[in-house]
Motif scaffolding. Structure first.
Motif, PDB file in Angstrom:
ATOM      1  N   LEU A  65       3.838  -5.681  10.686  1.00 19.13           N
ATOM      2  CA  LEU A  65       4.617  -4.562   9.772  1.00 19.13           C
ATOM      3  C   LEU A  65       5.754  -3.825  10.659  1.00 19.13           C
ATOM      4  O   LEU A  65       5.653  -3.659  12.119  1.00 19.13           O
ATOM      5  CB  LEU A  65       3.085  -3.686   9.495  1.00 19.13           C
ATOM      6  CG  LEU A  65       2.221  -4.331   9.234  1.00 19.13           C
ATOM      7  CD1 LEU A  65       0.945  -3.294   8.929  1.00 19.13           C
ATOM      8  CD2 LEU A  65       2.186  -5.086   7.701  1.00 19.13           C
ATOM      9  N   THR A  79       3.480   1.986  11.558  1.00 15.75           N
ATOM     10  CA  THR A  79       2.521   1.528  10.474  1.00 15.75           C
ATOM     11  C   THR A  79       1.367   2.356  11.154  1.00 15.75           C
ATOM     12  O   THR A  79       0.759   1.832  12.322  1.00 15.75           O
ATOM     13  CB  THR A  79       2.448   0.208  10.839  1.00 15.75           C
ATOM     14  OG1 THR A  79       3.894   0.218   9.332  1.00 15.75           O
ATOM     15  CG2 THR A  79       2.208  -0.201   9.521  1.00 15.75           C
ATOM     16  N   CYS A  87      -2.165  -0.392   7.172  1.00 16.40           N
ATOM     17  CA  CYS A  87      -1.792  -1.020   7.856  1.00 16.40           C
ATOM     18  C   CYS A  87      -2.111  -1.917   6.787  1.00 16.40           C
ATOM     19  O   CYS A  87      -1.999  -2.895   6.396  1.00 16.40           O
ATOM     20  CB  CYS A  87      -2.173  -1.895   8.790  1.00 16.40           C
ATOM     21  SG  CYS A  87      -1.758  -1.257  10.477  1.00 16.40           S
ATOM     22  N   THR A 115       0.327  -1.635   3.363  1.00 13.77           N
ATOM     23  CA  THR A 115       2.371  -1.219   3.905  1.00 13.77           C
ATOM     24  C   THR A 115       2.592  -2.816   3.828  1.00 13.77           C
ATOM     25  O   THR A 115       1.698  -3.952   4.542  1.00 13.77           O
ATOM     26  CB  THR A 115       2.658  -1.227   5.253  1.00 13.77           C
ATOM     27  OG1 THR A 115       1.966   0.272   5.333  1.00 13.77           O
ATOM     28  CG2 THR A 115       3.249  -1.568   5.490  1.00 13.77           C
ATOM     29  N   PRO A 158       4.128  -6.804   4.706  1.00 14.58           N
ATOM     30  CA  PRO A 158       5.165  -6.947   6.130  1.00 14.58           C
ATOM     31  C   PRO A 158       6.360  -7.165   5.927  1.00 14.58           C
ATOM     32  O   PRO A 158       7.101  -7.324   4.845  1.00 14.58           O
ATOM     33  CB  PRO A 158       3.946  -8.552   5.914  1.00 14.58           C
ATOM     34  CG  PRO A 158       3.821  -8.529   4.567  1.00 14.58           C
ATOM     35  CD  PRO A 158       4.067  -7.546   3.791  1.00 14.58           C
ATOM     36  N   ALA A 173       8.986  -6.690   9.590  1.00 15.26           N
ATOM     37  CA  ALA A 173       9.456  -5.679  10.791  1.00 15.26           C
ATOM     38  C   ALA A 173       9.772  -6.241  11.605  1.00 15.26           C
ATOM     39  O   ALA A 173      10.892  -7.807  11.728  1.00 15.26           O
ATOM     40  CB  ALA A 173       8.414  -4.980  11.001  1.00 15.26           C
ATOM     41  N   PRO A 212      -0.403  -6.839  11.631  1.00 17.41           N
ATOM     42  CA  PRO A 212      -1.627  -6.495  10.314  1.00 17.41           C
ATOM     43  C   PRO A 212      -2.510  -6.584  10.580  1.00 17.41           C
ATOM     44  O   PRO A 212      -4.062  -5.795   9.766  1.00 17.41           O
ATOM     45  CB  PRO A 212      -1.307  -6.678   9.144  1.00 17.41           C
ATOM     46  CG  PRO A 212      -0.068  -8.622   9.994  1.00 17.41           C
ATOM     47  CD  PRO A 212       0.537  -7.723  10.847  1.00 17.41           C
ATOM     48  N   CYS A 250      -3.697  -3.789  13.644  1.00 22.42           N
ATOM     49  CA  CYS A 250      -3.363  -2.294  13.170  1.00 22.42           C
ATOM     50  C   CYS A 250      -3.353  -2.135  14.445  1.00 22.42           C
ATOM     51  O   CYS A 250      -2.608  -0.518  14.626  1.00 22.42           O
ATOM     52  CB  CYS A 250      -3.907  -1.864  12.092  1.00 22.42           C
ATOM     53  SG  CYS A 250      -3.108  -0.981  11.078  1.00 22.42           S
TER      54      CYS A 250
END
Length: 567
Positions: free
Chosen positions: A134, A138, A141, A144, A146, A148, A196, A199
């Motif tokens: 992510l 963020t 989690c 959102t 995925p 990044a 993720p 988090c």
């Protein structure tokens, strides 16, 4: 040039890969590389059995970034009594050594210290994209999408403008040796990608899929140290996060002190001053202290540094009143590069003198190599191509063919290689991008700034989708590899300006053909091994030299990486 272009739909077609899963497939090498190596009699290199070839209590690893094998050959020829000549004359030179692809600093250094290529280590560049993580910062989690950027560069520092990366030392730059030996604390968590599952931010050492020589050495009770150019090199701690006792990482892209302007790479005298701090750190460690020179410490079992002075002298058109790069034809270093080579040689001489004075000359093996070379060496072949225009054209073509779609390119990293991560991770989208790049002519400029056009987007070969996975020897479920891998034509450098005349990161001989010299206590005469080897073989060689088991390295197990042939 690194270009980040992201949007909310960037990962709509993400394949769900396990974040930290290791690859079970040995990485494919570039087309001209071969695995393993042979000794001077043409026999296969020795195995990795524990204890074979033990010669030293310490290994000092030096990476002279940008240095080519032919640079070292010419320097030794013209300076037969130099410190570099002494290393060559009392060691084994592997004259056909190559770096991993991409030949960037991060995969290059990680390869030397793990024994693995990008498909195994998960490190494809210092600034990449991950389809499973992510975005930095963020906090929600669960909701959102995925996808990044993974920027393990100066951008991850708490303060990238400060030489101490934000530690807040008074009296910089003179006080820089007081910088912490645990620079992970100087990374800004808000600048790191987010896992993720937890988090939480993903630190560089957590991102690395395999262990390092430092972790193996620590488990054997040895002390470890290293000096490099960003705090993000805490990746070398390995997945345990504890591989290095002492890691000194002054930020090279910080604002240089007066009389210099810009960062430390924009003036070669500044780069030499910057490298000098790391040289002093290593001298302190040879003397039985930590990098600061203020605390007693065991001389490390594995330690060393990277030099940047040669690399910047190859890149800068001019600096300090001297012309950068090579003379016409690309064989003989120009005045700026010659000065940088002299600086590295003098530094190596200081290490040799310090080892002798401390009584460690007879129990220390010195390994000299480079994270990467630099391309082109012949400036007449240079073509600087702005990659932004290519990416804009690709995105426009995609949206024209797919009305309502977002930009196709989610992220790109382009130096003298092209790596594109796409918002649509399908093979069809990758093929679309490949076809566009193959049919596109790109505008650029030559060494004098004159307009120049290149065919096929400046690329000699393009890999798309599963072809990229196969190239790197990873699985298509890998969330890290780029959807497009473009091998640049000779001399092409992707940049929107005219501030550089060379770059690295690619797959050409100029990028990959680096020196590899192992100079140990049992090497009384020069020896040469001419068969092909890889710089990833440095890792098992370090452990073998120390009498440790190279098979403790996970990348060695995955790839079957051999120690360098017997000397």
């Amino acid at each position: 040039m690194k270009t980040a272009k992201k949007n909310g739909l960037a990962t709509a077609a993400v394949l769900g890969a396990v974040l930290m899963a290791g690859s079970a497939v040995a990485p494919a090498m570039a087309d001209d590389a071969s695995r393993g190596g042979q000794d001077v009699q043409g026999q296969q290199g020795s195995d990795n059995s524990k204890g074979q070839g033990e010669t030293s209590k310490h290994v000092l690893l030096l990476s002279v970034d940008g240095l080519h094998q032919k640079d070292l050959d010419l320097y030794v020829k013209n300076h037969p009594t130099s410190a570099l000549a002494s290393l060559v004359n009392h060691g084994t030179s592997y004259t056909h050594a190559q770096t991993p692809v991409p030949s960037d600093s991060f995969p290059g250094m990680v390869g030397q210290l793990t024994g693995g290529n990008p498909g195994t280590t998960g490190v494809y560049y210092d600034d990449t994209f991950n389809r499973s993580l992510l975005p930095a910062g963020t906090t929600d989690c669960k909701n959102t999408a995925p996808g990044a950027e993974v920027a393990f560069t100066e951008a991850a520092d708490k303060n990238q403008n400060a030489l101490d990366a934000g530690q807040g030392l008074p009296g910089l730059p003179a006080s820089i040796l007081n910088m912490t030996g645990q620079p992970g604390a100087l990374l800004d968590p808000a600048a790191l990608p987010v896992d993720p599952a937890s988090c939480k931010p993903v630190y560089p050492h957590q991102y690395l899929k395999v262990n390092t020589v430092f972790e193996v050495a620590k488990s054997a009770g040895l002390t470890t140290a290293w000096s490099d150019k960003h705090p993000a090199y805490e990746i070398l701690n390995g997945p345990s996060g504890k591989g290095l006792d002492d890691l000194f990482t002054p930020e090279i892209n910080s604002k240089a002190a007066a009389p210099f302007t810009g960062d430390w790479t924009q003036d070669n005298a500044a780069t030499q001053q910057y490298d000098g701090y790391k040289v002093q750190a290593v001298l302190n460690e040879i003397d039985g202290k930590d990098h600061s020179g203020t605390k007693a410490a065991a001389v490390p079992g594995i330690f060393g540094m990277n030099f940047q002075a040669v690399s910047t002298a190859q890149k800068l058109p001019t600096s300090d009143g001297l012309t950068g790069g090579y003379l016409q034809g690309g064989t003989v270093p120009g005045p700026l590069l010659s000065k940088a080579l002299d600086f590295v040689n003098a530094s190596v001489g200081k290490f040799e003198s310090a080892l002798a004075a401390s009584g460690h000359a007879k129990d220390t093996t010195v390994i000299l190599s480079a994270k990467h070379g630099q391309s082109p060496v012949d400036s007449s072949t240079l073509t600087r191509v702005p990659d932004s225009a290519i990416i804009d054209g690709l995105n426009a073509a995609w949206k024209s063919a797919h009305p309502g779609s977002a930009d196709l390119v989610a992220f790109s990293t382009d130096d003298d290689i092209m790596q594109l991560w796409l918002s649509d991770h399908s093979q069809a989208a990758a093929q679309f991008a490949k076809d566009y790049l193959a049919a596109h002519s790109a505008a650029g400029n030559d060494i004098n700034g004159a307009a120049k056009t290149v065919t096929t987007s400046g690329l000699s070969k393009v890999y798309a989708g599963s072809e990229v996975a196969n190239y790197f020897g990873t699985q298509t479920s890998d969330a890290r590899y780029p959807d497009i891998l473009g091998i640049a034509q000779t001399g092409v450098v992707y940049t929107g300006g005219k501030a550089k005349i060379a770059e690295h990161g690619g797959a050409s001989a100029d990028d990959r053909d680096v020196p590899l010299v192992v100079s140990g206590t049992n090497d009384e005469h020069a020896r040469t091994v001419t068969t092909a080897v890889e710089t990833t073989q440095i890792a098992p060689t370090i452990l073998k030299t120390l009498g440790l088991d190279p098979n403790k390295l996970q990348a060695v197990q995955i790839e079957g990486t051999k120690a360098l042939p017997q000397r």
